[in-house]
Design an enzyme around this catalytic site. Structure first.
Site: not given
Ligand SMILES: *Cc1c(COP(=O)(O)O)cnc(C)c1O
Length: 424
Positions: A280-282, A318, A322, A347-348
């Site tokens: 997990p990241g986000r 973002r 996106y 400037c965009e």
């Molecule tokens: C970006 C990424 C993550 C994390 O994704 P989240 O949506 O931020 O949880 C995990 N594994 C891989 C391989 C990624 O590229």
């Protein structure tokens, strides 16, 4: 007026706080713009994950690309988590923060020879290999170093995570991973390589996933492969299911909790004897952070009202790339609401934080907070228009600490300065 955004960003006496610290006070001390993160929000989320997956042997590898600040990585380390990295730079930072190489997995379609060598020397837990050619090169480099490279193959399960196309990564047409039909061949090939040790299987289907059902679909497909591999005499020790859980960007969003994911997938994995890796990241850091900015000017045109602030796509990309929604809160709410575009100084035309947004009638020098900016905020920022990157602040209880200093002009010109001395 809302009383709080979440448990960590809330109004006290009509002013927005992070935990027990006034954001206005931080702004007075460090200037604007700045990123602010709640340590408690990060810890609570980590514990939510740990608890949800306590039934099976699980390693949580935080996806460093979401936010690779060293102090964030240090919290990750202190909580016993590992890291999911996508570059040599992230490996360097993860190690610097004290994260054990035994807990580091490395994904990415374009790892350089230097990066492969560096990670082999560090003896990381697993390379998440994305092509046959990568296997060949990895084997060669490992042989030179007289080491074995542990690998998992990133398989592309061809499921649709129903998220933004730019962050869907598990479809057949995507550049990531090896198609599931070719995975068995890739594993057999890996088995034939002397300096490769097969340890697992990996998939990552996308990001900002708001419905957990695609995970089940993906894992079922991956587990079918695990069975086929067993018949070929290839035994794995772990399954890595990537990251991707979504977070709350709009007030009405209701993202899935780690418990919902574990309820769905732990039964699938429990009896396989495989260790589970999550990336997990986000979902670990996103809602823990906000970007605080100050209004520079307001401008009324016939068609639109503009609020021009001192942060933009250079700090938070973002919305521009996106068309992502970030909720914006006034640090000191006003009774009068208006509809405005909140735009940055770059400037965009694409440099906006919100379009046609109902918002407080903010004026010059008023402060605002762009919410859920803890992930893919600072980490995606740039120096476009030669703007120093924002500083980053960690709040813990009633204290705060600058965890990244604001860049200055001298820092920005440093890599170019030497060339001025020579010809041309
Ligand atoms: C970006 C990424 C993550 C994390 O994704 P989240 O949506 O931020 O949880 C995990 N594994 C891989 C391989 C990624 O590229």
């Amino acid at each position: 007026m809302i009383e709080k955004w979440n448990e960590y960003f809330l109004y006290k006496n009509g002013e927005l706080f992070c935990e027990n610290v006034s954001l206005k006070e931080i702004a007075e001390e460090v200037g604007t713009p700045f990123y602010v993160y709640s340590k408690k929000a990060i810890l609570d989320k980590i514990n939510e994950y740990k608890k949800a997956f306590s039934e099976i042997d699980t390693l949580i590898c935080y996806a460093a690309k979401a936010n690779p600040n060293l102090s964030i990585l240090k919290i990750i380390k202190e909580e016993g988590l590992g890291a999911d990295i996508v570059s040599g730079g992230e490996l360097f930072k993860a190690r610097k923060a004290g994260i054990s190489a035994k807990k580091i997995v490395y994904a990415g379609v374009g790892k350089t020879d230097f990066e492969l060598d560096y990670a082999i020397r560090e003896e990381i837990l697993a390379f998440n290999v994305e092509s046959k050619e990568e296997l060949i090169v990895l084997n060669e480099i490992a042989e030179k170093r007289k080491k074995k490279a542990r690998i998992a193959i990133r398989v592309n399960p061809d499921v649709d995570p129903k998220t933004h196309p730019y962050i869907s990564t598990g479809l057949k047409k995507s550049k990531f991973g090896i198609d599931k039909d070719e995975a068995i061949d890739a594993y057999k090939f890996a088995k034939s390589l002397k300096n490769i040790e097969i340890v697992g299987i990996h998939c990552h289907i996308g990001s900002q996933i708001m419905d957990v059902s695609p995970y089940k679909e993906a894992i079922e497909k991956v587990l079918q492969l695990v069975e086929k591999l067993k018949k070929e005499g290839i035994e794995l020790s772990h399954i890595d299911i990537g990251g991707g859980l979504g977070i709350r960007y709009k007030p009405e969003d209701n993202p899935p909790k780690p418990k919902q994911l574990s309820d769905l997938i732990v039964p699938l994995i429990k009896n396989t004897g495989l260790k589970l890796i999550l990336e997990p990241g986000r979902s670990l850091i996103g809602e823990a952070g906000a970007l605080v900015s100050k209004v520079l000017f307001t401008k009324n045109k016939k068609e639109k009202h503009f609020i021009i602030v001192d942060t933009g796509m250079n700090d938070l990309m973002r919305p521009s790339i996106y068309n992502a929604y970030h909720h914006i809160l006034a640090i000191k709410p006003k009774d009068k609401k208006i509809v405005a575009d909140i735009v940055g100084p770059i400037c965009e035309t694409g440099d906006f934080l919100a379009l046609d947004r109902e918002i407080d009638d903010l004026k010059r020098r008023d402060l605002l907070a762009i919410m859920s900016a803890g992930a893919y905020g600072a980490s995606m920022s740039s120096n476009y228009n030669v703007r120093p990157r924002a500083c980053e602040v960690l709040v813990y209880g009633d204290k705060f600490k600058v965890i990244k200093e604001r860049e200055d002009y001298h820092y920005l010109i440093k890599p170019e300065e030497k060339a001025l001395e020579g010809e041309v």
